[in-house]
Design a protein around this motif. Structure first.
Motif, PDB file in Angstrom:
ATOM      1  N   ARG A  73       0.585  -1.349   0.066  1.00  0.00           N
ATOM      2  CA  ARG A  73       0.174  -0.137   0.063  1.00  0.00           C
ATOM      3  C   ARG A  73       0.926   0.857   0.486  1.00  0.00           C
ATOM      4  N   ALA A  74       2.314   1.220   0.413  1.00  0.00           N
ATOM      5  CA  ALA A  74       2.770   3.045   0.521  1.00  0.00           C
ATOM      6  C   ALA A  74       2.719   3.007  -0.847  1.00  0.00           C
ATOM      7  N   LEU A  75       3.234   3.845  -0.576  1.00  0.00           N
ATOM      8  CA  LEU A  75       3.149   5.468  -1.528  1.00  0.00           C
ATOM      9  C   LEU A  75       4.599   5.574  -1.709  1.00  0.00           C
ATOM     10  N   GLY A  76       5.452   6.096  -0.834  1.00  0.00           N
ATOM     11  CA  GLY A  76       6.827   6.233  -0.889  1.00  0.00           C
ATOM     12  C   GLY A  76       6.919   6.502   0.960  1.00  0.00           C
ATOM     13  N   VAL A  77       8.639   6.679   0.597  1.00  0.00           N
ATOM     14  CA  VAL A  77       9.297   7.067   2.083  1.00  0.00           C
ATOM     15  C   VAL A  77       9.563   8.476   2.263  1.00  0.00           C
ATOM     16  N   VAL A  78       9.239   8.844   3.180  1.00  0.00           N
ATOM     17  CA  VAL A  78       9.930   9.880   3.444  1.00  0.00           C
ATOM     18  C   VAL A  78      11.407   9.588   4.628  1.00  0.00           C
ATOM     19  N   ALA A  79      12.708   9.851   3.903  1.00  0.00           N
ATOM     20  CA  ALA A  79      13.763   9.087   5.248  1.00  0.00           C
ATOM     21  C   ALA A  79      14.430  10.695   5.913  1.00  0.00           C
ATOM     22  N   LEU A  80      13.663  11.312   6.671  1.00  0.00           N
ATOM     23  CA  LEU A  80      14.701  12.312   6.783  1.00  0.00           C
ATOM     24  C   LEU A  80      15.866  11.821   8.208  1.00  0.00           C
ATOM     25  N   ASP A  81      17.326  12.451   7.560  1.00  0.00           N
ATOM     26  CA  ASP A  81      18.196  11.859   8.677  1.00  0.00           C
ATOM     27  C   ASP A  81      18.165  10.751   8.863  1.00  0.00           C
ATOM     28  N   LEU A  82      18.021   9.729   8.230  1.00  0.00           N
ATOM     29  CA  LEU A  82      18.238   8.739   8.453  1.00  0.00           C
ATOM     30  C   LEU A  82      20.242   7.665   8.988  1.00  0.00           C
ATOM     31  N   VAL A  83      19.721   6.852   9.443  1.00  0.00           N
ATOM     32  CA  VAL A  83      20.973   6.356  10.192  1.00  0.00           C
ATOM     33  C   VAL A  83      21.155   4.816   9.370  1.00  0.00           C
ATOM     34  N   ASP A  84      21.899   4.654   9.050  1.00  0.00           N
ATOM     35  CA  ASP A  84      21.523   3.762   8.642  1.00  0.00           C
ATOM     36  C   ASP A  84      22.726   2.165   9.816  1.00  0.00           C
ATOM     37  N   ALA A  85      22.426   0.606   9.395  1.00  0.00           N
ATOM     38  CA  ALA A  85      22.559  -0.369  10.763  1.00  0.00           C
ATOM     39  C   ALA A  85      22.708  -1.633   9.937  1.00  0.00           C
ATOM     40  N   GLN A  86      24.128  -1.936   9.555  1.00  0.00           N
ATOM     41  CA  GLN A  86      24.641  -3.101   8.843  1.00  0.00           C
ATOM     42  C   GLN A  86      23.897  -2.713   7.587  1.00  0.00           C
ATOM     43  N   SER A  87      24.081  -2.513   7.374  1.00  0.00           N
ATOM     44  CA  SER A  87      24.288  -1.740   5.644  1.00  0.00           C
ATOM     45  C   SER A  87      22.382  -2.191   5.275  1.00  0.00           C
ATOM     46  N   LEU A  88      21.611  -2.313   5.891  1.00  0.00           N
ATOM     47  CA  LEU A  88      19.766  -1.936   6.037  1.00  0.00           C
ATOM     48  C   LEU A  88      19.429  -0.685   5.561  1.00  0.00           C
ATOM     49  N   GLY A  89      19.539   0.137   5.424  1.00  0.00           N
ATOM     50  CA  GLY A  89      19.258   1.138   4.582  1.00  0.00           C
ATOM     51  C   GLY A  89      19.718   0.949   2.817  1.00  0.00           C
ATOM     52  N   GLN A  90      20.638   0.213   2.547  1.00  0.00           N
ATOM     53  CA  GLN A  90      21.330   0.451   1.726  1.00  0.00           C
ATOM     54  C   GLN A  90      20.446  -1.093   0.826  1.00  0.00           C
ATOM     55  N   ARG A  91      20.013  -1.700   1.430  1.00  0.00           N
ATOM     56  CA  ARG A  91      19.513  -3.388   1.443  1.00  0.00           C
ATOM     57  C   ARG A  91      18.656  -2.200   0.840  1.00  0.00           C
ATOM     58  N   MET A  92      17.050  -1.906   1.607  1.00  0.00           N
ATOM     59  CA  MET A  92      16.409  -1.995   1.820  1.00  0.00           C
ATOM     60  C   MET A  92      15.563  -1.017   0.002  1.00  0.00           C
ATOM     61  N   ALA A  93      17.092   0.071  -0.040  1.00  0.00           N
ATOM     62  CA  ALA A  93      16.838   1.128  -0.419  1.00  0.00           C
ATOM     63  C   ALA A  93      16.792   0.572  -2.864  1.00  0.00           C
ATOM     64  N   ASP A  94      18.233  -0.128  -2.242  1.00  0.00           N
ATOM     65  CA  ASP A  94      18.090  -1.203  -3.858  1.00  0.00           C
ATOM     66  C   ASP A  94      17.141  -1.422  -4.250  1.00  0.00           C
ATOM     67  N   GLY A  95      16.614  -1.256  -5.945  1.00  0.00           N
ATOM     68  CA  GLY A  95      15.537  -1.825  -6.078  1.00  0.00           C
ATOM     69  C   GLY A  95      14.114  -1.306  -5.310  1.00  0.00           C
ATOM     70  N   MET A  96      14.668  -0.770  -4.961  1.00  0.00           N
ATOM     71  CA  MET A  96      12.971   0.236  -4.196  1.00  0.00           C
ATOM     72  C   MET A  96      12.428   0.820  -5.617  1.00  0.00           C
ATOM     73  N   THR A  97      10.959   0.445  -5.686  1.00  0.00           N
ATOM     74  CA  THR A  97       9.646   0.871  -6.950  1.00  0.00           C
ATOM     75  C   THR A  97       9.530   2.025  -6.495  1.00  0.00           C
ATOM     76  N   ARG A  98       9.065   2.109  -5.034  1.00  0.00           N
ATOM     77  CA  ARG A  98       8.467   3.875  -4.982  1.00  0.00           C
ATOM     78  C   ARG A  98       8.949   5.006  -4.294  1.00  0.00           C
ATOM     79  N   PRO A  99       8.873   5.944  -4.953  1.00  0.00           N
ATOM     80  CA  PRO A  99       9.706   7.158  -4.332  1.00  0.00           C
ATOM     81  C   PRO A  99       9.930   6.701  -2.929  1.00  0.00           C
ATOM     82  N   LEU A 100      11.393   7.231  -2.564  1.00  0.00           N
ATOM     83  CA  LEU A 100      11.782   7.772  -1.523  1.00  0.00           C
ATOM     84  C   LEU A 100      12.768   9.056  -1.743  1.00  0.00           C
ATOM     85  N   LEU A 101      12.338   9.675  -0.295  1.00  0.00           N
ATOM     86  CA  LEU A 101      12.922  10.795  -0.485  1.00  0.00           C
ATOM     87  C   LEU A 101      13.507  10.975   0.787  1.00  0.00           C
ATOM     88  N   GLY A 102      14.770  11.234   0.903  1.00  0.00           N
ATOM     89  CA  GLY A 102      16.117  11.707   2.084  1.00  0.00           C
ATOM     90  C   GLY A 102      16.604  12.680   2.325  1.00  0.00           C
TER      91      GLY A 102
END
Length: 180
Positions: free
Chosen positions: A151-180
C-alpha cells in the motif's frame, strides 16, 4: 586550547553528550494542539511480540479517508518529538500517526521489527494508501515498512541512519519514491 591544563576533550565530549540527551528528553510531553482543525487522539496496540505500541493520531476535520502518513521517531523513541511535524502534515488533510517504539534497549535498534510495527499500525487503522516517514532510526524503520507494504506510496527518510547496510539493502531496487 590544548595548552590549557583545564581542557579535557574526553570530559567535554561526555558533558556535551549528556546535555544533548537531556535537551532531547525535554520535549517528550503530551502533544499540544497547535492547529484548531486537528483532533489529537492517543491509542495503544500490542505488537506481535507483545510490546505495547503507543501512538498519537492527528486527524484533520476534512480528511481523505484511507490515506495515512505513519511517522517513526528516532533514537529517543518518543513520538512527541514529531508532534509539530505531524500536526503540520495533518493540516494538509491527511491523517498522520506518530508511533512510539517499544521500550527495548536503545542500542539494539530493532529496525526491521519497528518497520513491521509501522505496517501493523497502518493495518489497525485500515489504511488503503500509506506514506511511511521517520527521523533518524525511525527513517530506517520507515524504509523497511515502505519496502514491504504494497500500500505504500513512498518513503520520506529524514536524517536516516543506517545499520549494517540495512538502509542500502532496503533502498536497492525499491520501486516506490524515496525522499531523503
Amino acid at each position: 586550547m590544548k595548552d590549557n591544563p583545564f581542557f579535557n576533550p574526553h570530559k567535554l565530549t561526555v558533558i556535551l553528550s549528556v546535555c544533548l540527551v537531556l535537551a532531547g528528553c525535554a520535549g517528550v510531553a503530551a502533544p499540544e494542539n497547535r492547529h484548531p482543525g486537528i483532533a489529537i487522539e492517543t491509542g495503544t496496540l500490542l505488537s506481535v511480540t507483545g510490546c505495547p505500541l503507543h501512538y498519537a493520531r492527528y486527524q484533520p476535520e476534512q480528511v481523505s479517508r484511507g490515506d495515512l502518513i505513519v511517522l517513526g521517531p528516532g533514537f529517543l523513541r518518543s513520538g512527541a518529538h514529531l508532534a509539530d511535524l505531524a500536526q503540520s502534515l495533518a493540516a494538509t488533510g491527511v491523517t498522520t500517526v506518530v508511533l512510539d517504539a517499544c521500550a527495548d534497549r536503545i542500542w539494539s535498534g530493532s529496525h526491521v521489527r519497528r518497520g513491521f510495527e509501522m505496517i501493523q499500525l497502518a493495518d489497525t487503522l485500515a489504511a488503503r494508501r500509506v506514506v511511511y516517514a521517520g527521523f533518524s532510526a525511525g527513517a530506517l524503520a520507515a524504509l523497511v515498512a515502505g519496502r514491504h507494504d504494497p500500500r505504500a506510496l513512498g518513503v520520506v527518510a529524514l536524517d536516516l541512519v543506517d545499520a549494517q547496510s540495512l538502509g542500502q539493502r532496503m533502498a536497492d531496487g525499491m520501486t516506490r519514491p524515496l525522499l531523503g
